[in-house]
Design an enzyme around this catalytic site. Structure first.
Site, PDB file in Angstrom:
ATOM      1  CG  HIS A  30       1.822   0.625   7.614  1.00 45.90           C
ATOM      2  ND1 HIS A  30       2.891   0.113   8.310  1.00 45.90           N
ATOM      3  CD2 HIS A  30       2.362   1.370   6.618  1.00 45.90           C
ATOM      4  CE1 HIS A  30       4.019   0.510   7.754  1.00 45.90           C
ATOM      5  NE2 HIS A  30       3.722   1.289   6.714  1.00 45.90           N
ATOM      6  CD  GLU A  31       0.101   2.320   3.747  1.00 43.36           C
ATOM      7  OE1 GLU A  31       0.681   3.404   3.537  1.00 43.36           O
ATOM      8  OE2 GLU A  31       0.708   1.243   3.842  1.00 43.36           O
ATOM      9  CB  ALA A  83      -0.909  -0.002   1.229  1.00 42.17           C
ATOM     10  CG  MET A  84       2.110   5.326  -1.867  1.00 43.74           C
ATOM     11  SD  MET A  84       3.703   5.329  -0.998  1.00 43.74           S
ATOM     12  CE  MET A  84       3.893   7.075  -0.674  1.00 43.74           C
ATOM     13  CG  HIS A 108       2.840   6.126   6.518  1.00 43.25           C
ATOM     14  ND1 HIS A 108       4.112   6.437   6.953  1.00 43.25           N
ATOM     15  CD2 HIS A 108       2.923   4.864   6.004  1.00 43.25           C
ATOM     16  CE1 HIS A 108       4.917   5.421   6.711  1.00 43.25           C
ATOM     17  NE2 HIS A 108       4.223   4.447   6.145  1.00 43.25           N
TER      18      HIS A 108
END
Length: 938
Positions: free
Chosen positions: A340-341, A305-306, A344
């Site tokens: 997680h993303e 993912a990003m 960020h």
């Protein structure tokens, strides 16, 4: 997902301005493409100008698969200059203008492709302190890799192929989509416009403000201006996606985007994203700064993912969930990747590392926050059961001399890509967990909130974090609005600064943590108990026979321990090579690194391991599941470096016949299975089968207890899936019979029969053994719209003994039509773990090397995963020579300098050493046990 990886193994710092001497600099003066001298000779951009704002208009053509655009960049000039250096990669740049108060003037352009740089040359000086604008038109093809502005496609259930375009700019790929200052410290605002056909939609980081009709029936979407951010976080997608939306308690609109036929698999992700964004909003005490957060499932996506700000992108398997078809592992993995993303959005997006050497400040934190956030928001997932696995994975890499410090100098794109590894992510998370335990969770939370508030919209280095975590109760920084902070600091004052870790000394977080981030590797703490005296010593744990490589390393280690006479967790900060601590009374046993909250291994010298083994055999529940898992990992790793005899580790493993906790069970497999995997590649079937038989016997009772249903907690369900899969792969008769019967029933129903999700891997793997079964599975793979079902079928198909099928799968994945190229690394590594496939995988990797590094990019995690996954179970000098011969033939352009190649050599050398040293002992122990068991049966 850690358990699935284990299953598969069963189956088969300078600051931003600093330059590193001679790194990223050509030996000769750089020459531009037109033959002129290029006016800049470094990989990193100069600091003479910086961007303030980008006005970007982009038009992707999904028929001709190219794009055109124009970018206007507002510049702040810090020193008088007549040259602007910025990035552009593989694009045609034209009509470059300086937009000055006196009117537009053309600029001369020089290009230096080796560093992806453009030089814009002005006839007049750009004056320090002034603002200017440059405008560039550009055109390029949509990338056919997985980065930059790239083409993706998917097939509908009717067989129609549809094309879309998406972005992936981290780490150095924004420069392939538009000319820009493509380094994280050059933050700016972005105003984006996207031209599209009416049958598509466009989404970007910010909400759409308006849509304008253009001549020719095209539409232009105008998006709101972003907050100040780095180029690698810019994102836009042109597609035919549908979406579902909800608003968080804090008023942020969350939308999940997917291809139309999979929009019914988005409900779980929408719930998770709403819940997690609200959690982070409260936890960080900083409101999420954008009005919306989109999550998009992209059909072709290389990484997991990003975190693009406001538009996070995912693999379809990372976002789409079907309550009836997805497993407990899927639920855990999807929730973790969303956590997680979204973490960020604060760690990485709001506060960004100054340069890629401190990537861990982004990735270590996001990995760590997965566990902190899910522990609170999804307690039913029991994520703490899986955190240890991350530390074990990091130690695997970090015990090699080719490891690197968490914060390490990097210059070129390949070196930057290599930073996205287990050290930055998993070791980063594990040392943060250790620091949190050291400072207390309350103090740690206050410190990281202070860090985020101090450096919002800025760039940071390691030391900024340590400063924020030191002296968190200083009066000038006390946030009166945050009750938790006030209460905590009031209590601390009452304690007069006394600490459970240290006395007399001022707490110096930087001094402690520099030892963990600025040197590679980790410590082995040797403990020897003599009466009430505990002698401690530390050294670097290294899987190499060159002891000189362990010299000169010293860590400040927050030790924790408990003993047979006390459940209290005792603490001691080991700052020196050796030290002594004293127990209040003599004890039967002592266990250091309680719950393995510290990133270090422990060796119990003298009678220490004997007392631990005795405890595990007679009362293993006196220690937590994580403690037991860490003991299993420590003792087998210590065999490899000659600290412990193999028979000692095997005697400890006997207790596993009574083990039921997931981390301890999977770690038992994780240490024992690789032993027979080494033998598989040495053609020694008798000993190999003895070892396999030992493992099956060890877990027989636990396997027999498993119900073929979907009942129980997430951990119980993940463990069930794991155990039944292992049992069937190992031909354990009761499992084989049941799985064969179920597969035949499922096949007879044409796949309509509902199987319990947790058992499907075991059933599919048994079914894939015959050509008819494999072909049936492949047809179901092709027609399924459920991503989790496709993923499980694909993995099961790689476990077949049919070699022609294994070769076909790798070729088809490379081709990308029938099977997605994004899945190729997983398929190649899974084939390599298959006893019938490991040579096929190596031959495939070697034959297709140039194609693979072009598709997945030099230095990427995908490439290193394939290199290590295909080679790390070899243990003969002949195979090492064959592998060396291939990699030594590469040039620097084709990857000869990649770290993963050194890691491969080291791992095989270590395997050879292990087999030469321990094979006779293993054989003797297994024979002795067989005689003992036979005697007991009689």
């Amino acid at each position: 997902m850690f358990p699935l990886l284990l299953v598969l193994s069963v189956l088969c710092p300078p600051s931003s301005g600093a330059q590193i001497p001679n790194e990223g600099q050509p030996s000769d003066p750089p020459i531009a493409t037109n033959g002129q001298r290029f006016p800049w000779d470094r990989m990193r951009l100069p600091q003479t100008v910086s961007p303030l704002h980008y006005d970007l208009t982009i038009h992707p053509n999904l028929t001709t698969l190219d794009f055109t655009g124009v970018v206007r960049i507002s510049l702040d000039v810090h020193e008088d200059t007549s040259v602007v250096i910025l990035h552009a990669k593989q694009m045609q740049v034209s009509n470059v203008l300086l937009l000055a108060p006196g009117g537009a003037r053309p600029l001369r352009v020089l290009e230096y492709p080796r560093f992806h740089q453009l030089a814009l040359l002005s006839d007049s000086v750009l004056a320090k302190g002034r603002k200017y604008e440059v405008q560039l038109e550009f055109a390029a093809n949509l990338s056919d890799s997985f980065h930059g502005f790239y083409k993706s496609s998917y097939r509908t259930s009717s067989g129609e192929v549809r094309v879309m375009a998406s972005t992936q700019f981290e780490a150095t790929f924004a420069r392939g989509a538009f000319p820009c200052f493509d380094e994280p410290a050059f933050k700016a605002n972005f105003t984006i416009r996207i031209t599209r056909e009416p049958r598509h939609i466009a989404i970007s980081n910010m909400p759409k403000v308006k849509t304008v009709e253009l001549p020719g029936g095209l539409l232009e979407d105008h998006f709101d201006t972003t907050v100040k951010m780095s180029t690698y976080l810019v994102a836009y997608i042109v597609s035919d996606f549908l979406s579902v939306s909800r608003t968080t308690q804090h008023g942020v609109q969350i939308s999940i985007y997917s291809v139309p036929e999979k929009i019914n698999q988005t409900a779980f992700a929408l719930d998770a994203a709403v819940k997690l964004l609200d959690f982070y909003d409260d936890y960080f005490d900083i409101p999420y700064p954008l009005p919306k957060q989109d999550l998009a499932a992209i059909p072709d996506f290389q990484s997991g993912a990003m975190e693009n700000w406001g538009l996070t992108t995912y693999r379809e398997t990372g976002l789409l969930f079907d309550p009836d078809k997805s497993s407990a592992s899927d639920k855990l993995a999807i929730t973790k990747v969303i956590a997680h993303e979204l973490a960020h959005q604060w760690f990485g997006n709001l506060v960004t590392m100054e340069w890629w050497n401190d990537l861990w400040l982004n990735e270590g934190f996001a990995k760590f926050m997965e566990f902190i956030s899910l522990d609170i928001t999804y307690p039913d997932l029991h994520v703490d059961n899986f955190f240890l696995g991350k530390c074990f994975e990091a130690m695997e890499v970090d015990s090699l001399s080719s490891s690197h410090p968490v914060s390490t100098p990097v210059e070129n794109p390949t070196q930057i890509q290599e930073m996205f590894d287990d050290v930055s992510y998993d070791k980063g998370a594990c040392i943060l967990n250790m620091l949190r335990d050291f400072l207390t969770p309350e103090a740690f939370e206050i410190g990281i909130i202070r860090y985020l508030k101090r450096f919002s919209y800025q760039n940071t280095v390691n030391s900024h974090l340590w400063e924020s975590l030191t002296d968190i109760c200083s009066s000038d920084d006390l946030d009166e609005g945050r009750m938790k902070h006030v209460e905590f600091c009031s209590k601390r004052k009452l304690q007069s600064g006394a600490s459970k870790w240290y006395s007399g000394d001022e707490l110096d977080v930087k001094a402690i943590m520099d030892t963990w981030t600025l040197q590679e590797g980790f410590p082995l703490v040797t403990v020897e108990v003599r009466g009430r005296e505990v002698r401690l010593s530390q050294e670097r744990f290294l899987r190499a026979d060159d002891l000189s490589l362990t010299e000169g390393y010293l860590w400040q280690i927050p030790l924790t321990y408990q003993t047979s006479v006390s459940n209290t967790i005792h603490r001691f900060l080991l700052k020196t090579k050796t030290d002594v601590l004293y127990l209040p009374e003599e004890v039967d046993w002592v266990k250091f690194n309680v719950n393995m909250s510290g990133y270090y291994m422990v060796h119990y010298a003298g009678e220490g391991w004997g007392s631990i083994i005795n405890l595990l055999h007679h009362n293993h529940t006196a220690l937590s599941g994580n403690d037991r898992a860490s003991l299993i990992q420590n003792v087998f790793q210590l065999v490899g470096v000659g600290k412990v005899r193999l028979d000692t580790a095997l005697e400890l493993s006997l207790y596993l016949s009574r083990e039921t906790e997931i981390m301890a069970v999977t770690q038992g497999f994780g240490e024992l299975v690789p032993l027979y995997k080494l033998m598989e590649k040495r053609d020694m079937p008798e000993l190999e089968n003895q070892m396999k038989g030992y493992i099956v016997d060890l877990f027989r009772d636990l396997i027999n207890q498993q119900e073929w249903t979907d009942s129980g907690s997430v951990s119980q369900r993940v463990l069930r899936s794991y155990l039944l899969l292992f049992a069937c792969v190992r031909n354990y008769e009761p499992c084989l019979k049941k799985a064969t019967r179920l597969f035949n029933q499922w096949k007879d129903s044409d796949g309509t029969m509902s199987l319990p999700v947790d058992i499907t891997m075991a059933v599919f793997v048994v079914g894939a053994r015959t050509p008819e079964g494999w072909n049936f599975l492949f047809e179901k793979f092709r027609s399924s719209m459920q991503m989790s079902v496709r993923s499980r079928i694909k993995t099961a198909m790689t476990v077949t003994p049919l070699q022609d099928k294994l070769e076909w799968m790798m070729e088809q994945s490379l081709n990308g039509e029938v099977m997605k190229t994004q899945d190729l690394p997983d398929i190649v590594v899974s084939v390599a773990r298959n006893p019938r496939g490991y040579k096929l995988a190596w031959d495939f990797l070697r034959a297709n090397w140039v194609t693979l590094i072009k598709k997945f990019d030099l230095g990427s995690n995908s490439v290193s995963y394939m290199v290590n996954g295909v080679t790390n179970q070899y243990s003969t000098r002949e195979m090492l020579n064959e592998i060396r011969s291939f990699f030594d033939s590469l040039t620097e352009e084709t990857g000869s300098k990649m770290r993963c190649i050194q890691q491969t050599y080291e791992t095989i050398e270590d395997n050879i050493r292990w087999m030469d040293t321990h094979l006779p002992l293993l054989e003797a122990w297994l024979n002795k046990r067989r005689h003992r068991t036979t005697h007991e049966d009689l």
